[in-house]
Design a protein around this motif. Structure first.
Motif, PDB file in Angstrom:
ATOM      1  N   MET A   1       0.813  -1.194   0.000  1.00 32.97           N
ATOM      2  CA  MET A   1       0.000   0.000   0.000  1.00 32.97           C
ATOM      3  C   MET A   1       0.860   1.262   0.000  1.00 32.97           C
ATOM      4  SD  MET A   1      -3.250   0.401  -0.121  1.00 32.97           S
ATOM      5  CE  MET A   1      -4.752   0.578   0.718  1.00 32.97           C
ATOM      6  N   ASN A   2       1.962   1.271   0.720  1.00 33.36           N
ATOM      7  CA  ASN A   2       2.844   2.443   0.778  1.00 33.36           C
ATOM      8  C   ASN A   2       3.980   2.295  -0.227  1.00 33.36           C
ATOM      9  OD1 ASN A   2       1.441   3.835   2.688  1.00 33.36           O
ATOM     10  ND2 ASN A   2       2.548   2.973   4.400  1.00 33.36           N
ATOM     11  N   SER A   3       3.644   2.366  -1.483  1.00 32.19           N
ATOM     12  CA  SER A   3       4.667   2.267  -2.516  1.00 32.19           C
ATOM     13  C   SER A   3       5.375   3.608  -2.655  1.00 32.19           C
ATOM     14  CB  SER A   3       4.036   1.843  -3.843  1.00 32.19           C
ATOM     15  OG  SER A   3       3.140   2.832  -4.271  1.00 32.19           O
ATOM     16  N   GLU A   4       6.424   3.630  -3.428  1.00 35.00           N
ATOM     17  CA  GLU A   4       7.235   4.841  -3.612  1.00 35.00           C
ATOM     18  C   GLU A   4       6.426   6.042  -4.113  1.00 35.00           C
ATOM     19  OE1 GLU A   4      10.531   7.125  -3.251  1.00 35.00           O
ATOM     20  OE2 GLU A   4      10.336   5.049  -2.614  1.00 35.00           O
ATOM     21  N   PRO A   5       5.568   5.881  -5.127  1.00 36.86           N
ATOM     22  CA  PRO A   5       4.771   7.044  -5.565  1.00 36.86           C
ATOM     23  C   PRO A   5       3.857   7.592  -4.464  1.00 36.86           C
ATOM     24  CG  PRO A   5       4.695   5.339  -7.233  1.00 36.86           C
ATOM     25  CD  PRO A   5       5.368   4.746  -6.032  1.00 36.86           C
ATOM     26  N   HIS A   6       3.298   6.698  -3.633  1.00 35.86           N
ATOM     27  CA  HIS A   6       2.436   7.151  -2.547  1.00 35.86           C
ATOM     28  C   HIS A   6       3.234   7.927  -1.506  1.00 35.86           C
ATOM     29  CE1 HIS A   6      -0.203   4.034  -4.254  1.00 35.86           C
ATOM     30  NE2 HIS A   6      -1.177   4.804  -3.809  1.00 35.86           N
ATOM     31  N   ILE A   7       4.427   7.465  -1.214  1.00 35.76           N
ATOM     32  CA  ILE A   7       5.274   8.146  -0.236  1.00 35.76           C
ATOM     33  C   ILE A   7       5.681   9.521  -0.759  1.00 35.76           C
ATOM     34  CG2 ILE A   7       7.515   8.078   0.919  1.00 35.76           C
ATOM     35  CD1 ILE A   7       7.200   5.000   1.001  1.00 35.76           C
ATOM     36  N   GLN A   8       6.073   9.593  -2.015  1.00 38.91           N
ATOM     37  CA  GLN A   8       6.456  10.879  -2.603  1.00 38.91           C
ATOM     38  C   GLN A   8       5.275  11.846  -2.627  1.00 38.91           C
ATOM     39  OE1 GLN A   8       8.044   9.941  -6.432  1.00 38.91           O
ATOM     40  NE2 GLN A   8      10.068   9.388  -5.638  1.00 38.91           N
ATOM     41  N   ARG A   9       4.091  11.339  -2.952  1.00 41.57           N
ATOM     42  CA  ARG A   9       2.901  12.198  -2.977  1.00 41.57           C
ATOM     43  C   ARG A   9       2.582  12.713  -1.578  1.00 41.57           C
ATOM     44  NH1 ARG A   9      -1.127  14.462  -5.292  1.00 41.57           N
ATOM     45  NH2 ARG A   9      -3.309  14.114  -4.796  1.00 41.57           N
ATOM     46  N   ALA A  10       2.715  11.864  -0.572  1.00 42.52           N
ATOM     47  CA  ALA A  10       2.447  12.284   0.806  1.00 42.52           C
ATOM     48  C   ALA A  10       3.454  13.340   1.246  1.00 42.52           C
ATOM     49  CB  ALA A  10       2.488  11.076   1.731  1.00 42.52           C
ATOM     50  N   GLN A  11       4.720  13.175   0.884  1.00 43.21           N
ATOM     51  CA  GLN A  11       5.743  14.158   1.236  1.00 43.21           C
ATOM     52  C   GLN A  11       5.473  15.487   0.536  1.00 43.21           C
ATOM     53  OE1 GLN A  11       9.304  12.106   0.112  1.00 43.21           O
ATOM     54  NE2 GLN A  11       9.543  11.100   2.103  1.00 43.21           N
ATOM     55  N   ASP A  12       5.089  15.418  -0.723  1.00 46.81           N
ATOM     56  CA  ASP A  12       4.783  16.643  -1.465  1.00 46.81           C
ATOM     57  C   ASP A  12       3.574  17.354  -0.859  1.00 46.81           C
ATOM     58  OD1 ASP A  12       5.117  18.454  -3.756  1.00 46.81           O
ATOM     59  OD2 ASP A  12       3.189  17.611  -4.418  1.00 46.81           O
ATOM     60  N   LEU A  13       2.573  16.588  -0.472  1.00 46.03           N
ATOM     61  CA  LEU A  13       1.385  17.164   0.144  1.00 46.03           C
ATOM     62  C   LEU A  13       1.739  17.842   1.473  1.00 46.03           C
ATOM     63  CD1 LEU A  13      -1.644  17.549  -0.060  1.00 46.03           C
ATOM     64  CD2 LEU A  13      -1.932  15.340   1.064  1.00 46.03           C
ATOM     65  N   GLU A  14       2.566  17.212   2.279  1.00 44.35           N
ATOM     66  CA  GLU A  14       3.005  17.806   3.545  1.00 44.35           C
ATOM     67  C   GLU A  14       3.768  19.104   3.299  1.00 44.35           C
ATOM     68  OE1 GLU A  14       2.524  17.122   6.757  1.00 44.35           O
ATOM     69  OE2 GLU A  14       1.123  15.540   6.177  1.00 44.35           O
ATOM     70  N   ARG A  15       4.626  19.122   2.286  1.00 43.74           N
ATOM     71  CA  ARG A  15       5.394  20.327   1.970  1.00 43.74           C
ATOM     72  C   ARG A  15       4.455  21.454   1.546  1.00 43.74           C
ATOM     73  NH1 ARG A  15       6.933  22.720  -2.507  1.00 43.74           N
ATOM     74  NH2 ARG A  15       6.172  21.034  -3.803  1.00 43.74           N
ATOM     75  N   ARG A  16       3.475  21.136   0.717  1.00 45.56           N
ATOM     76  CA  ARG A  16       2.523  22.154   0.274  1.00 45.56           C
ATOM     77  C   ARG A  16       1.698  22.698   1.440  1.00 45.56           C
ATOM     78  NH1 ARG A  16       0.924  21.746  -5.558  1.00 45.56           N
ATOM     79  NH2 ARG A  16       2.484  20.404  -6.500  1.00 45.56           N
ATOM     80  N   ILE A  17       1.294  21.819   2.341  1.00 46.81           N
ATOM     81  CA  ILE A  17       0.524  22.255   3.505  1.00 46.81           C
ATOM     82  C   ILE A  17       1.352  23.211   4.351  1.00 46.81           C
ATOM     83  CG2 ILE A  17      -0.444  21.472   5.703  1.00 46.81           C
ATOM     84  CD1 ILE A  17      -1.374  18.939   4.190  1.00 46.81           C
ATOM     85  N   ARG A  18       2.638  22.907   4.571  1.00 49.76           N
ATOM     86  CA  ARG A  18       3.505  23.796   5.352  1.00 49.76           C
ATOM     87  C   ARG A  18       3.650  25.151   4.678  1.00 49.76           C
ATOM     88  NH1 ARG A  18       7.485  19.373   5.926  1.00 49.76           N
ATOM     89  NH2 ARG A  18       7.487  19.568   4.279  1.00 49.76           N
ATOM     90  N   VAL A  19       3.798  25.155   3.361  1.00 45.98           N
ATOM     91  CA  VAL A  19       3.942  26.424   2.634  1.00 45.98           C
ATOM     92  C   VAL A  19       2.691  27.271   2.793  1.00 45.98           C
ATOM     93  CG1 VAL A  19       4.102  27.444   0.327  1.00 45.98           C
ATOM     94  CG2 VAL A  19       5.640  25.587   0.977  1.00 45.98           C
ATOM     95  N   TYR A  20       1.509  26.668   2.638  1.00 42.77           N
ATOM     96  CA  TYR A  20       0.266  27.422   2.786  1.00 42.77           C
ATOM     97  C   TYR A  20       0.081  27.915   4.218  1.00 42.77           C
ATOM     98  CZ  TYR A  20      -1.413  26.456  -1.904  1.00 42.77           C
ATOM     99  OH  TYR A  20      -1.555  26.421  -3.254  1.00 42.77           O
ATOM    100  N   GLU A  21       0.478  27.116   5.193  1.00 38.80           N
ATOM    101  CA  GLU A  21       0.382  27.559   6.585  1.00 38.80           C
ATOM    102  C   GLU A  21       1.302  28.750   6.850  1.00 38.80           C
ATOM    103  OE1 GLU A  21       1.180  23.982   8.747  1.00 38.80           O
ATOM    104  OE2 GLU A  21      -0.936  23.367   8.753  1.00 38.80           O
ATOM    105  N   GLN A  22       2.511  28.722   6.273  1.00 41.31           N
ATOM    106  CA  GLN A  22       3.432  29.851   6.433  1.00 41.31           C
ATOM    107  C   GLN A  22       2.873  31.101   5.771  1.00 41.31           C
ATOM    108  OE1 GLN A  22       7.054  28.414   4.744  1.00 41.31           O
ATOM    109  NE2 GLN A  22       7.629  27.223   6.547  1.00 41.31           N
TER     110      GLN A  22
END
Length: 57
Positions: A1-22
């Protein structure tokens, strides 16, 4: 379930959330419209509508 594309997408989503919060904390939204912009758009729309209405007569 946690394949490489899923992990990369989750990391990208976390980065985007931090940017919007800042951005939300700093109240600096590039390209955000303010009251002057909305007033100008409203006036331009009214001028166009009235102008074409008068031109049509």
């Amino acid at each position: 379930m946690n394949s490489e594309p899923h992990i990369q997408r989750a990391q990208d989503l976390e980065r985007r959330i931090r940017v919007y919060e800042q951005m939300e904390e700093s109240h600096d939204w590039p390209g955000a419209l303010n009251a002057v912009d909305y007033t100008a758009m409203t006036l331009m729309t009214l001028v166009l509508v009235i102008g074409f209405y008068v031109w049509g007569y």
